[in-house]
Scaffold this active site. Structure first.
Site, PDB file in Angstrom:
ATOM      1  N   ARG A  86       0.823  -1.208   0.000  1.00 34.90           N
ATOM      2  CA  ARG A  86       0.000   0.000   0.000  1.00 34.90           C
ATOM      3  C   ARG A  86       0.857   1.257   0.000  1.00 34.90           C
ATOM      4  NH1 ARG A  86      -2.465  -3.997   2.787  1.00 34.90           N
ATOM      5  NH2 ARG A  86      -4.680  -4.323   2.359  1.00 34.90           N
ATOM      6  N   HIS A 128      -0.771  -2.533  -4.583  1.00 34.38           N
ATOM      7  CA  HIS A 128      -0.252  -3.532  -5.531  1.00 34.38           C
ATOM      8  C   HIS A 128      -0.286  -3.071  -6.983  1.00 34.38           C
ATOM      9  CE1 HIS A 128       0.298  -6.271  -2.328  1.00 34.38           C
ATOM     10  NE2 HIS A 128      -0.853  -6.888  -2.341  1.00 34.38           N
ATOM     11  N   HIS A 175       2.637 -13.062  -5.363  1.00 34.93           N
ATOM     12  CA  HIS A 175       1.574 -13.111  -4.352  1.00 34.93           C
ATOM     13  C   HIS A 175       0.940 -14.499  -4.268  1.00 34.93           C
ATOM     14  CE1 HIS A 175      -1.719 -11.555  -1.873  1.00 34.93           C
ATOM     15  NE2 HIS A 175      -1.095 -10.391  -1.840  1.00 34.93           N
ATOM     16  N   ASP A 219      -0.815  -9.723   8.592  1.00 28.71           N
ATOM     17  CA  ASP A 219      -0.763  -9.060   7.287  1.00 28.71           C
ATOM     18  C   ASP A 219       0.328  -7.999   7.374  1.00 28.71           C
ATOM     19  OD1 ASP A 219      -1.227  -8.257   4.725  1.00 28.71           O
ATOM     20  OD2 ASP A 219      -3.298  -7.615   5.023  1.00 28.71           O
ATOM     21  N   GLU A 226       5.476 -12.656   0.962  1.00 28.64           N
ATOM     22  CA  GLU A 226       5.748 -11.711  -0.112  1.00 28.64           C
ATOM     23  C   GLU A 226       7.058 -10.978   0.156  1.00 28.64           C
ATOM     24  OE1 GLU A 226       2.117  -9.249  -0.576  1.00 28.64           O
ATOM     25  OE2 GLU A 226       1.216 -10.766   0.735  1.00 28.64           O
TER      26      GLU A 226
END
Length: 350
Positions: A81, A106, A180, A253, A314
């Site tokens: 982000r 993304h 991803h 996350d 990631e």
């Protein structure tokens, strides 16, 4: 070592092809030139059963209709982000498409996860795979500079899948690329990932605030659910009252920051199947995402989706680094070459 390919259809006049590569041990992976999506990774469990260990759809149409999870795709020009969809570079303000208002995520409305790449087979002495290339024009999704990206996926006879990214720009621009994929080492999505164990060479994580945007604070992992030095089951971050786990939907996350001077590595294990995936990267961080936002209307290889059905690792630069001068820079200059590499090695344990 060998490969095969099949047509997945057409998109805007370009043919979409899925390639499958198999090594001498019978391990294989499949990938499409649409978004460089990894659709399958087939590896054995301790009993020798060869099963898929990533979440994937069966058709191009499913990938086109269900873009939200970024399933198996390349994301860029900047992964993660960007606060407010804007940044300043060399005294000029740039505004990006805000596909997750008010932020940019993304790569924007049509990031690299949704374009058709040129493709070529790569065969080397002990590896086989695919090379994808794409020209990202100046101004695409608001980013400055023409950018040439090359993505290599190579499978070795050591059961390694090596993901390499190279890029050149004609103007200074932010860039950090990642894949991803959602991993589930149980095989064919038989169980969720809550019992997967993660061991990681990290000592800090980025604190997240509103909209999952980094606050700028790097928090030491000691005595937190983010301490993976000795190994931790993913459910320990799901079933607790730690605020950082709660604000992302009960789980992880978060960008995990590799130890300075460390191995920049992690190991993901599923004890029941015996499968183990080790990861080594030259990137400063890995975003650990436990599928907290996966929706139940998806079907992955015939299995209904649900929270925690897959976990993403990631590898990338720090999210929103362009707006945090204290973070390692993700700005690429014309005289430089972008280079990122992540090696995934699969094995089974007794």
């Amino acid at each position: 070592m060998n490969y095969s390919k099949r047509s997945m259809g057409e998109l805007n006049g370009a043919e979409v092809t899925e390639y499958t590569f198999t090594n001498n041990n019978g391990m294989s992976f499949s990938s499409m030139n649409y978004g460089c999506i990894i659709t399958k990774i087939i590896v054995p469990d301790r009993e020798g059963n060869k099963e898929n260990v990533v979440l994937g759809f069966e058709t191009l149409e499913e990938y086109r209709e269900n873009k939200g999870p970024y399933l198996g795709a390349i994301v860029g020009r900047v992964a993660g982000r960007i606060r407010g969809g804007q940044f300043e570079l060399n005294g000029k303000e740039y505004r990006l498409n805000t596909n997750t208002p008010p932020n940019h995520l993304h790569g924007g409305n049509v990031g690299w996860s949704e374009v058709v790449f040129e493709s070529a087979i790569v065969e080397e002495d002990d590896s086989i795979g695919i090379r994808y290339t794409y020209h990202s024009p100046d101004g695409e999704e608001g980013y400055p500079g023409n950018f040439e990206i090359t993505v290599d996926y190579l499978l070795t006879n050591e059961n390694e899948l090596v993901l390499t990214y190279h890029g050149k720009t004609d103007q200074e621009t932010p860039v950090t690329v990642t894949n991803h994929s959602y991993f589930n080492l149980s095989g064919n999505n038989k169980r969720d990932i809550t019992e997967h164990e993660l061991i990681a060479d990290i000592d800090r994580y980025l604190e997240l605030g509103e909209g999952f945007i980094p606050t700028g604070k790097m928090v030491h992992t000691e005595n937190t659910p983010f301490d993976f030095a000795e190994g931790k089951l993913l459910k320990e971050g799901i079933n607790n009252n730690y605020e950082q786990n709660r604000i992302v939907g009960d789980g992880y996350d978060h960008p995990l920051i590799f130890s300075e001077g460390g191995s920049h590595s992690a190991i993901l294990r599923d004890k029941e199947s015996g499968r183990e995936m080790s990861l080594i990267t030259n990137q400063p961080a890995v975003v650990l995402y436990t599928g907290n936002q996966l929706e139940d209307h998806y079907r992955f290889n015939g299995v209904s989706s649900r929270k925690y059905l897959g976990v993403c690792l990631e590898t990338q630069g720090l999210p929103d680094a362009i707006n945090h001068p204290e973070f390692p820079s993700v700005v690429l200059k014309p005289e430089e070459t972008y280079h990122a590499e992540t090696k995934l090695k699969f094995r089974v344990t007794e």
